[in-house]
Design an enzyme around this catalytic site. Structure first.
Site, short mmCIF file in Angstrom:
data_model
loop_
_atom_site.label_atom_id
_atom_site.label_comp_id
_atom_site.label_asym_id
_atom_site.label_seq_id
_atom_site.Cartn_x
_atom_site.Cartn_y
_atom_site.Cartn_z
N ASP A 173 0.83 -1.25 -0.08
CA ASP A 173 -0.76 -0.22 0.09
C ASP A 173 1.14 0.98 -0.34
O ASP A 173 0.50 2.40 -1.04
CB ASP A 173 -0.46 -0.33 1.51
CG ASP A 173 -1.70 -1.23 1.05
OD1 ASP A 173 -2.04 -1.28 0.12
OD2 ASP A 173 -2.11 -1.85 1.78
N HIS A 200 -6.09 -3.47 5.06
CA HIS A 200 -5.35 -4.10 3.79
C HIS A 200 -6.42 -4.64 2.44
O HIS A 200 -6.21 -5.16 2.19
CB HIS A 200 -4.14 -5.13 3.65
CG HIS A 200 -3.99 -5.55 2.65
ND1 HIS A 200 -3.02 -4.24 1.61
CD2 HIS A 200 -3.92 -6.15 1.49
CE1 HIS A 200 -2.93 -4.88 0.23
NE2 HIS A 200 -2.99 -5.91 -0.13
#
Ligand SMILES: NC(=O)C1=CN([C@@H]2O[C@H](COP(=O)(O)OP(=O)(O)OC[C@H]3O[C@@H](n4cnc5c(N)ncnc54)[C@H](O)[C@@H]3O)[C@@H](O)[C@H]2O)C=CC1
Ligand SMILES: O=C([O-])CC(=O)C(=O)O
Length: 340
Positions: A173, A200
């Site tokens: 990310d 996530h």
């Protein structure tokens, strides 16, 4: 040939700036998969890794034989897909990376993977708790928001849970965030750091642009960038059109996280990575795991950093994140309760 070797050496130096290494066994569970193979390749190129142990329900020994011809010092062993193979693979490991499990197809959420991946991760966690209870466990298999709590419940039930040694890998990310912001701002991504906190998947991925070099991004440009970071995984799933999700960028991200842990274990101070851990930050709201910047050390988690100052827009993102995250975490915990 000489030029090829020079390029290879240069790649090794650039990818991993280690000088010396101490003995570090690293195990990869799911090593023959889309992530497992390039991840194992990058680990084979890392001089901090002395022993690479590869396990998969199919193809582990083949991948190991292939990688073992690469002329770096580490040994590579592939293990047969049975209980003793798994246990031998795990024994003595300092780091266990878990990319085992099915990836998404277009139209699926990460949560749709739960039914298949929860039991895969549970069973691997049982084996790890038995064979290498003190190892650092790095969970890549989705949905990370639920699979990490599954591992923690399995370890707790066996009395070997150490919250400092369990990590959900959310590195991709921040890798994406720095790349995407550099594309918008026309800058060098290596100079961009955008903190990403939360979890996530989808709205649980919270990029904090106000803490980046480009705090002034606002309006539609900001919304589009935040959305792209939150749903970057979908971009790859769509482009692969049924053939899986991010593998190469994930391998890079997983190798970076493992490298950071090894650097910290080998005495380097101030090594910080974002990661999804057992965290005090939102426990008062019933959210027991949360990704934020974490300082790593020889004992795993050294210090969990606060989220820091956020603006009103980001406050709302965090609120939405916490609501989803709480459910995702509970789902993992409940799964182990009903399927111990
Ligand atoms: N944390 C993150 O940022 C990311 C996570 N992922 C997740 O990583 C996982 C793996 O993705 P891919 O490598 O693309 O999938 P893949 O299907 O290409 O590879 C998975 C591998 O796991 C193996 N496997 C299945 N059950 C196993 C078991 N019980 N023990 C050992 N190995 C087993 C399979 O044989 C296969 O080789 C997926 O759940 C995916 O959603 C993917 C990208 C990013
Ligand atoms: O999107 C997916 O399913 C795989 C993943 O976690 C990512 O690429 O961030």
């Amino acid at each position: 040939m000489f030029a090829a070797r020079q390029t290879f050496n240069l790649f090794q130096k650039r990818a991993f700036s280690a000088s010396a290494s101490q003995a570090s066994k690293v195990a990869v569970l799911g090593a023959a998969g889309g992530i497992g193979q390039p991840l194992s390749l990058l680990l084979k190129l890392n001089p901090r890794v002395s022993e690479l142990a590869l396990y998969d329900i199919r193809g582990g020994p083949g991948v190991a034989a292939d990688l073992s011809h690469i002329n770096t010092n580490s040994t590579v062993t592939g293990y047969e897909a049975n209980a003793s193979g798994l246990s031998d693979c795990l024994k003595g490991s300092e780091i266990i990376l878990i990319p085992a499990g099915v990836p998404r197809k277009p139209g699926m959420t990460r949560d749709d993977l739960f039914n298949t991946n929860a039991s895969i991760v549970r069973d691997l966690a049982k084996a790890a708790a038995e064979a290498a209870p003190e190892a650092n466990v790095l969970v890549i298999s989705n949905p990370v928001n639920s699979t990490v709590p599954i591992v923690s419940e399995i370890y707790k039930a066996r009395g070997v849970y150490n919250p400092k040694r369990l990590f959900g890998v959310t590195t991709l990310d921040v890798v994406r965030a720095s790349r995407f912001i550099s594309q918008v701002q026309k800058t060098d991504p290596s100079g961009e750091a955008v903190p990403v906190v939360g979890g996530h998947s989808g709205v649980t991925i919270v990029p904090l642009l106000s803490q980046s070099n480009h705090a002034s991004i606002a309006g539609e440009a900001r919304d589009a960038l935040v959305n792209r970071i939150q749903f970057g995984g979908d971009e790859v799933v769509k482009a692969k059109d049924g053939a899986g999700s991010a593998t190469l960028s994930m391998a890079m991200a997983g190798a970076r996280f493992a490298e950071s842990l090894l650097r910290a274990a080998q005495g380097e101070k101030g090594v910080i990575e974002p990661t999804f851990v057992d965290s005090p930050l939102y426990k008062d709201q019933g959210v027991n795991f949360f990704a934020s910047r974490v300082e790593l050390g020889p004992n795993g988690v050294e210090k969990i950093h606060e989220v820091g100052k956020v603006n009103e827009y980001e406050e709302k993102l965090v609120e939405a994140c916490l609501a989803d995250l709480k459910k995702n975490i509970q789902k993992g915990v409940d799964f182990v309760k009903s399927n111990p």
